[in-house]
Write an enzyme that holds these catalytic residues in place. Structure first.
Site, PDB file in Angstrom:
ATOM      1  N   GLU A  83      -7.348   3.701 -21.658  1.00  0.00           N
ATOM      2  CA  GLU A  83      -7.214   2.330 -21.156  1.00  0.00           C
ATOM      3  C   GLU A  83      -6.368   1.536 -22.131  1.00  0.00           C
ATOM      4  OE1 GLU A  83     -10.858   0.340 -20.074  1.00  0.00           O
ATOM      5  OE2 GLU A  83     -10.057  -1.630 -20.611  1.00  0.00           O
ATOM      6  N   GLU A  94      -6.049  -9.579 -22.761  1.00  0.00           N
ATOM      7  CA  GLU A  94      -7.309 -10.136 -22.262  1.00  0.00           C
ATOM      8  C   GLU A  94      -7.461 -11.531 -22.847  1.00  0.00           C
ATOM      9  OE1 GLU A  94     -10.687  -7.034 -21.617  1.00  0.00           O
ATOM     10  OE2 GLU A  94      -9.694  -6.539 -23.506  1.00  0.00           O
TER      11      GLU A  94
END
Length: 283
Positions: free
Chosen positions: A155, A160
């Protein structure tokens, strides 16, 4: 498919181990604008509606996606094109799914089965919403996730954002033996007079090749993870496969915390474009 994240555990030591000194980071900044980058895929969000030949919607809550999230993802109801931009909207509204009730809705959209990439420059121009418990992201998962599972698929969190802190964003790598609270993360914090991440758009991206992944915001590199550093610690580098792209906005979670009465809904994440480039060889 689960996306398990870190739970309020500092990962500063991982930043120090895997990210080079500031001088080394700056060495990579000229590469962001290198003329050899050739655009190979993009969505400029200029059509009348979301292009379903490029994006698919994930639906439901999936047991909080492994992160204690509260939102229910709808099939396109919370996302649309407006003024040549993608809008992802989180709402405070009630949805029932079987015997479960959810008080928030949002969107999670991905290019899985439509587009994937192995190496290159992947970036998006985004403006985030402000508010406790909002958790928008632009990220990638390995296309082999359905066969090997997570975190073996890998990932790459390109960016974010935690809604309560308008000045900071995070870039993180997850793989076998370095995921969740052990993920390899970096962060960048803006300072005035630069505009924060909720008041203006910024470009978030990675430059990814066989040996490393480099994270940047606008023209500033802030995090690097190398294959050699991961393997020197006895871990497996799983980032030499194809990955697909994801855009989503979660509501609540172990890391960002949960909405309060001061969190304003609806909350909108705006995406100007998503672009993927391939580095052309010198001739």
């Amino acid at each position: 498919m689960l996306r398990r994240k870190y739970i309020l555990i500092p990962f500063v030591f991982m930043i120090l181990i895997f990210t080079s000194c500031i001088a080394s980071l700056k060495e990579f900044e000229p590469m962001i604008k290198d003329s050899r980058w050739k655009l190979v895929w993009s969505d400029e969000f200029s059509g009348p509606k979301i292009d379903t030949s490029k994006w698919r919607f994930e639906i439901g809550n999936n047991n909080g996606w492994g992160n204690g999230e509260w939102q229910y993802y709808t099939e396109g109801k919370n996302a649309w094109i407006e003024n040549d931009m993608l809008v992802i909207e989180a709402r405070n509204e009630t949805v029932k799914d079987g015997n479960k009730t959810f008080n928030y809705t949002s969107t999670r959209m991905k290019t899985e089965s439509n587009f994937s990439v192995q190496y290159g420059k992947i970036e998006a121009r985004i403006k985030f919403p402000y508010g406790k418990g909002l958790w928008p992201a632009f990220w990638m998962l390995g296309t082999n996730i359905r066969y090997v599972g997570w975190p073996m698929c890998g990932e790459i969190d390109i960016v974010e954002f935690l809604g309560h802190d308008k000045w900071t964003v995070y870039g993180t790598l997850h793989g076998p033996g370095y995921h969740g609270s052990s993920a390899i993360g970096g962060k960048i914090r803006l300072e005035p007079p630069k505009p924060d991440f909720t008041s203006d758009f910024h470009v978030f991206g990675i430059m990814w090749d066989e040996e490393k992944i480099v994270w940047y915001v606008d023209d500033t590199v802030y995090h690097i993870v190398t294959k050699s550093a991961v393997e020197s610690r006895g871990k497996i580098w799983v980032f030499d496969n194809e990955f697909f792209i994801i855009l989503n906005m979660a509501v609540g979670g172990y890391w960002p915390g949960y909405p309060t009465n001061e969190t304003k809904f609806p909350a909108r994440m705006y995406v100007d474009y998503v672009r993927v480039y391939e580095l052309q060889n010198d001739e």
